[in-house]
Scaffold this motif. Sequence first.
Motif, mmCIF file in Angstrom:
data_model
loop_
_atom_site.group_PDB
_atom_site.id
_atom_site.type_symbol
_atom_site.label_atom_id
_atom_site.label_comp_id
_atom_site.label_asym_id
_atom_site.label_seq_id
_atom_site.Cartn_x
_atom_site.Cartn_y
_atom_site.Cartn_z
ATOM 1 N N GLY A 164 2.657 8.443 22.694
ATOM 2 C CA GLY A 164 3.648 9.362 22.147
ATOM 3 C C GLY A 164 3.597 9.387 20.627
ATOM 4 N N LYS A 165 3.369 8.230 20.034
ATOM 5 C CA LYS A 165 3.250 8.143 18.578
ATOM 6 C C LYS A 165 2.003 8.882 18.094
ATOM 7 C CE LYS A 165 4.417 4.228 16.839
ATOM 8 N NZ LYS A 165 4.438 2.817 16.370
ATOM 9 N N LEU A 166 0.915 8.754 18.840
ATOM 10 C CA LEU A 166 -0.313 9.474 18.477
ATOM 11 C C LEU A 166 -0.123 10.984 18.621
ATOM 12 C CD1 LEU A 166 -3.047 7.192 20.120
ATOM 13 C CD2 LEU A 166 -2.355 7.288 17.710
ATOM 14 N N GLU A 167 0.651 11.383 19.623
ATOM 15 C CA GLU A 167 0.969 12.802 19.792
ATOM 16 C C GLU A 167 1.765 13.313 18.599
ATOM 17 O OE1 GLU A 167 2.984 13.393 23.475
ATOM 18 O OE2 GLU A 167 1.317 12.687 24.700
ATOM 19 N N ASP A 168 2.738 12.523 18.157
ATOM 20 C CA ASP A 168 3.538 12.899 16.984
ATOM 21 C C ASP A 168 2.632 13.084 15.768
ATOM 22 O OD1 ASP A 168 5.775 12.645 18.570
ATOM 23 O OD2 ASP A 168 6.334 10.665 17.796
ATOM 24 N N LYS A 169 1.688 12.164 15.608
ATOM 25 C CA LYS A 169 0.759 12.220 14.473
ATOM 26 C C LYS A 169 -0.106 13.471 14.552
ATOM 27 C CE LYS A 169 -1.643 10.225 11.029
ATOM 28 N NZ LYS A 169 -1.075 9.872 9.715
ATOM 29 N N ALA A 170 -0.643 13.756 15.729
ATOM 30 C CA ALA A 170 -1.516 14.923 15.901
ATOM 31 C C ALA A 170 -0.752 16.217 15.648
ATOM 32 C CB ALA A 170 -2.118 14.919 17.308
ATOM 33 N N PHE A 171 0.469 16.290 16.150
ATOM 34 C CA PHE A 171 1.294 17.489 15.954
ATOM 35 C C PHE A 171 1.619 17.682 14.479
ATOM 36 C CE2 PHE A 171 5.592 19.415 15.712
ATOM 37 C CZ PHE A 171 5.275 20.670 16.217
ATOM 38 N N ALA A 172 2.014 16.598 13.803
ATOM 39 C CA ALA A 172 2.365 16.674 12.380
ATOM 40 C C ALA A 172 1.165 17.105 11.542
ATOM 41 C CB ALA A 172 2.893 15.324 11.905
ATOM 42 N N ASN A 173 -0.013 16.590 11.870
ATOM 43 C CA ASN A 173 -1.218 16.951 11.120
ATOM 44 C C ASN A 173 -1.547 18.431 11.273
ATOM 45 O OD1 ASN A 173 -1.554 14.357 10.180
ATOM 46 N ND2 ASN A 173 -3.148 13.800 11.634
ATOM 47 N N ALA A 174 -1.447 18.928 12.508
ATOM 48 C CA ALA A 174 -1.744 20.337 12.752
ATOM 49 C C ALA A 174 -0.730 21.235 12.045
ATOM 50 C CB ALA A 174 -1.743 20.612 14.260
ATOM 51 N N LYS A 175 0.530 20.828 12.093
ATOM 52 C CA LYS A 175 1.587 21.625 11.457
ATOM 53 C C LYS A 175 1.419 21.639 9.938
ATOM 54 C CE LYS A 175 6.391 22.588 12.557
ATOM 55 N NZ LYS A 175 7.140 22.531 11.316
ATOM 56 N N MET A 176 0.866 20.558 9.402
ATOM 57 C CA MET A 176 0.627 20.484 7.964
ATOM 58 C C MET A 176 -0.341 21.579 7.528
ATOM 59 S SD MET A 176 -1.039 17.344 5.789
ATOM 60 C CE MET A 176 -2.614 17.585 6.668
ATOM 61 N N TYR A 177 -1.386 21.814 8.332
ATOM 62 C CA TYR A 177 -2.327 22.887 8.015
ATOM 63 C C TYR A 177 -1.627 24.247 7.999
ATOM 64 C CZ TYR A 177 -6.450 19.862 8.493
ATOM 65 O OH TYR A 177 -7.396 18.889 8.323
ATOM 66 N N LEU A 178 -0.741 24.450 8.969
ATOM 67 C CA LEU A 178 -0.010 25.703 9.033
ATOM 68 C C LEU A 178 0.852 25.890 7.784
ATOM 69 C CD1 LEU A 178 0.897 28.225 10.574
ATOM 70 C CD2 LEU A 178 2.554 26.811 11.792
ATOM 71 N N ASP A 179 1.519 24.818 7.368
ATOM 72 C CA ASP A 179 2.389 24.884 6.194
ATOM 73 C C ASP A 179 1.606 25.105 4.904
ATOM 74 O OD1 ASP A 179 4.540 24.433 7.854
ATOM 75 O OD2 ASP A 179 4.585 22.261 7.504
ATOM 76 N N MET A 180 0.330 24.731 4.904
ATOM 77 C CA MET A 180 -0.500 24.869 3.699
ATOM 78 C C MET A 180 -1.280 26.181 3.667
ATOM 79 S SD MET A 180 -1.966 20.964 3.411
ATOM 80 C CE MET A 180 -3.063 21.391 2.045
ATOM 81 N N GLY A 181 -1.008 27.061 4.614
ATOM 82 C CA GLY A 181 -1.731 28.326 4.678
ATOM 83 C C GLY A 181 -1.507 29.217 3.472
ATOM 84 N N ASP A 182 -0.338 29.090 2.828
ATOM 85 C CA ASP A 182 -0.057 29.909 1.650
ATOM 86 C C ASP A 182 -1.008 29.600 0.497
ATOM 87 O OD1 ASP A 182 1.981 31.204 2.920
ATOM 88 O OD2 ASP A 182 3.572 29.946 2.111
ATOM 89 N N TYR A 183 -1.545 28.379 0.484
ATOM 90 C CA TYR A 183 -2.441 27.975 -0.601
ATOM 91 C C TYR A 183 -3.887 28.378 -0.324
ATOM 92 C CZ TYR A 183 1.617 25.103 -1.765
ATOM 93 O OH TYR A 183 2.884 24.685 -2.073
ATOM 94 N N ASP A 184 -4.229 28.447 0.929
ATOM 95 C CA ASP A 184 -5.606 28.805 1.312
ATOM 96 C C ASP A 184 -5.556 29.282 2.756
ATOM 97 O OD1 ASP A 184 -8.272 28.951 2.094
ATOM 98 O OD2 ASP A 184 -8.864 27.166 0.965
ATOM 99 N N ILE A 185 -5.891 30.558 2.987
ATOM 100 C CA ILE A 185 -5.732 31.112 4.334
ATOM 101 C C ILE A 185 -6.617 30.407 5.357
ATOM 102 C CG2 ILE A 185 -5.135 33.367 3.386
ATOM 103 C CD1 ILE A 185 -7.842 34.361 4.552
ATOM 104 N N ARG A 186 -7.644 29.690 4.897
ATOM 105 C CA ARG A 186 -8.486 28.963 5.839
ATOM 106 C C ARG A 186 -7.706 27.846 6.540
ATOM 107 N NH1 ARG A 186 -13.438 27.736 1.855
ATOM 108 N NH2 ARG A 186 -11.618 27.359 0.526
ATOM 109 N N ASN A 187 -6.604 27.433 5.927
ATOM 110 C CA ASN A 187 -5.758 26.425 6.565
ATOM 111 C C ASN A 187 -5.089 26.955 7.831
ATOM 112 O OD1 ASN A 187 -6.152 24.216 4.800
ATOM 113 N ND2 ASN A 187 -4.753 25.109 3.311
ATOM 114 N N TYR A 188 -4.856 28.267 7.884
ATOM 115 C CA TYR A 188 -4.306 28.853 9.110
ATOM 116 C C TYR A 188 -5.302 28.694 10.268
ATOM 117 C CZ TYR A 188 -0.653 31.133 6.292
ATOM 118 O OH TYR A 188 0.410 31.374 5.468
ATOM 119 N N LYS A 189 -6.559 28.965 9.973
ATOM 120 C CA LYS A 189 -7.585 28.808 10.996
ATOM 121 C C LYS A 189 -7.726 27.336 11.377
ATOM 122 C CE LYS A 189 -10.792 30.344 13.706
ATOM 123 N NZ LYS A 189 -10.404 31.159 14.887
#
Length: 309
Positions: A164-189
Motif C-alpha cells: 500500500g505504501k508503494l502504491e501511494d509512492k507510485a500514485f504520488a510520482n505520477a501525479k507529480m508529472y501531471l502537476d508539472m505539465g504547465d512547465y513542460d507539456i512533455r510531463n503530461y505525456k
Amino acid sequence: MFKIKHVLFVFMMACMVFAGCKSRFEKIRLSNNLTKKYQEAMRLYGKRDYSKALILFEELSQKYRGISGAENLNYHYAYTLYHLKDYTTARYQFKFFADTYPSSQFAEECRYMSAFCYYQDSPNATLDQENTYKAIDALQLFINLYPKSERVAQASKLISDLRGKLEDKAFANAKMYLDMGDYDIRNYKAAVTAFKNAQRDYPDIKYAEEMDFLIIKAQYLYAKNSFESRQEERYTEAIGFYNDFTEAHKNSKYAKDAEDLKKASEQGIESAKKYLAALAEDQAKYKSFLERTKKPDTVLNNTILKKSN
C-alpha cells in the motif's frame, strides 16, 4: 555502515553509564567473571534497562560463542537491540540467530523478527523505498520457509501494508508529472505513462479509478497544449482513454468530469481541423499569388538581351 553506527551507539550508551558514580553494574562490567556478567545482563533485561544490558550483551556475545548459554544470550541480545529501536543491527542479529541455530525453538520467531525490523525501518511514502522492498522480500521469505506458522497471517498483512505504501509512492510520482505539465507539456505525456506503469505494477491499486480519470485529463492537456498539427491525433487518444474509463467504471464519481473532457476533446479536434483547413487555404492562396506575380523566364531573358544590345 550499520556496524559503524552500532559501535557509536554502544559507545554513547557506555558514556552514559560512565557518567555516574561507581556502581554494582560498573564493578560487574569491569570484572572478568563472565557468569556474573551474564546474570547481570539478564537481570537488567528483565528490568527493561536495555541500555545497560546492551553493554554487557555486546561483550558477552563475543566471548560466549560456541559455549553453553550462547543461544539464550544471542536471543536476548537481539531483542535488546530491538527494544532500543536499533532496527538495523537488530535485524542482523535476529537473522544471525536463525542461521546459527536453525533447530532452536526461537529460530522461526527470530526469522520473523528479522523481517519485521525491515518493516519498522520502512520510511513514509515520500522517501526512498529501498527498505520497503527489502521488508517485502524478507516477509515473503519467512512465509515460504514457514508456510504453516501462526505468524503467516500477520506477515501477509504487513506485506499488504507495505505494498500500500508503494502504491501511494507510485500514485504520488505520477501525479507529480501531471502537476508539472504547465512547465513542460512533455510531463503530461510522462504522467500518462507513469499512471499506466503504476497500474501494471500494482493491478489491484486502490487508486485505479482516479488514475484512469487522470489519464484522460493528462492526455487532454497534452493535446490542448500541442501544436495544432498534432492535436487531432492526441485528442483522439484522450477520447480512447475515456472509452476505456467508462467501460471499467460504470458509476464513477468522476463520470461527469470525464465526459466533459471527452466533449472538450471532440471540440478540440474540430477546432484543430478548422485551423489546419484555414491554414491550408491561406497557403494555397499565397502560392497562387506567387504564381501570378512571378515573371516568366522568357520575358526576363528578353529584357536582359535588350539591355545587352
